[in-house]
Design an enzyme around this catalytic site. Structure first.
Site, short mmCIF file in Angstrom:
data_model
loop_
_atom_site.label_atom_id
_atom_site.label_comp_id
_atom_site.label_asym_id
_atom_site.label_seq_id
_atom_site.Cartn_x
_atom_site.Cartn_y
_atom_site.Cartn_z
CG ASP A 7 -10.79 62.87 11.11
OD1 ASP A 7 -9.66 62.52 11.53
OD2 ASP A 7 -10.99 63.14 9.91
CB CYS A 64 -8.19 65.30 10.64
SG CYS A 64 -7.49 66.52 9.53
CB THR A 66 -3.84 66.16 6.10
OG1 THR A 66 -5.14 66.79 6.16
CG2 THR A 66 -3.85 65.06 5.04
N GLY A 67 -4.45 67.05 9.21
CA GLY A 67 -4.53 68.27 10.01
C GLY A 67 -5.21 69.39 9.24
CG HIS A 97 6.18 85.19 14.49
ND1 HIS A 97 6.95 85.28 13.34
CD2 HIS A 97 7.05 85.28 15.52
CE1 HIS A 97 8.22 85.42 13.67
NE2 HIS A 97 8.32 85.41 15.00
CG HIS A 132 4.63 89.14 15.39
ND1 HIS A 132 4.88 88.72 14.11
CD2 HIS A 132 5.84 89.23 16.01
CE1 HIS A 132 6.18 88.54 13.96
NE2 HIS A 132 6.79 88.85 15.10
NE ARG A 135 3.45 91.87 10.37
CZ ARG A 135 4.75 91.63 10.43
NH1 ARG A 135 5.21 90.52 10.98
NH2 ARG A 135 5.61 92.51 9.94
C1 RB5 Z 1 -10.35 61.33 6.45
O1 RB5 Z 1 -10.23 60.26 5.58
C2 RB5 Z 1 -9.46 62.48 6.04
O2 RB5 Z 1 -9.93 63.04 4.87
C3 RB5 Z 1 -9.40 63.51 7.13
O3 RB5 Z 1 -8.92 62.91 8.30
C4 RB5 Z 1 -8.48 64.69 6.89
O4 RB5 Z 1 -7.22 64.28 6.47
C5 RB5 Z 1 -9.03 65.76 6.05
O5 RB5 Z 1 -8.40 66.82 5.84
#
Ligand code: RB5
Length: 149
Positions: A7, A64, A66-67, A97, A132, A135
């Site tokens: 994103d 994104c 944070t991922g 794993h 692994h 699991r």
């Molecule tokens: C976008 O602002 C942000 O929320 C998105 O990139 C992501 O971090 C969501 O988990």
């Protein structure tokens, strides 16, 4: 072929990964987004996940802010094992794993240098199977059970 998706929060990092892959001769398919304009991450997660399910791509990298959001969305697709990774130990362990088929990176969390090292570590690691696999099979059973509800 590696599937790439992001994103707006992960766009710059995705572009850095593309440049890295171009330099290393690694083939990839870019599922967007293609600018820093605000977009919703689920569509990119699902496009990358579907390409792996279809066999078009072998693995995927999602970015994104944070991922996390893009990873949550990708993990809704059965058979997708998407791992949010912020260090090289986890990158290696999640392939060895968890046999993760997607890693998720936070463009607002990890710097470009670390992110590229994580990507290389993950791509070069190999699933070690054995207990692994049991699991992973249990997780797949949970997916199937809950799909029926
Ligand atoms: C976008 O602002 C942000 O929320 C998105 O990139 C992501 O971090 C969501 O988990």
């Amino acid at each position: 072929m590696i599937a790439l998706g992001a994103d707006h929060g992960g766009y710059q990092l995705k572009e850095a990964i593309k440049k890295h892959f171009d330099q290393k001769g690694i083939s990839y398919k870019d599922f967007g987004t293609h600018s820093e304009k605000s977009v919703d991450y689920p569509q990119f997660a699902i496009a990358v996940a579907k390409s792996i399910k279809a066999g078009e791509c072998t693995e995927g990298i999602l970015c994104c802010g944070t991922g996390v959001g893009i990873g949550i969305a990708a993990n809704k697709i059965p058979g997708i094992r998407a791992a949010v990774v912020g260090d090289c130990f986890t990158a290696q362990a999640t392939k060895e794993h968890n046999n993760s088929n997607i890693i998720c990176l936070g463009g607002r969390v990890v710097g470009e240098g670390l992110a590229l090292m994580i990507v290389d570590t993950w791509l070069n690691a190999t699933f070690i199977g054995g207990h692994h696999q049991n699991r992973i099979d249990q997780v797949a059973e949970i997916e199937q059970e809950w799909a029926k509800l």
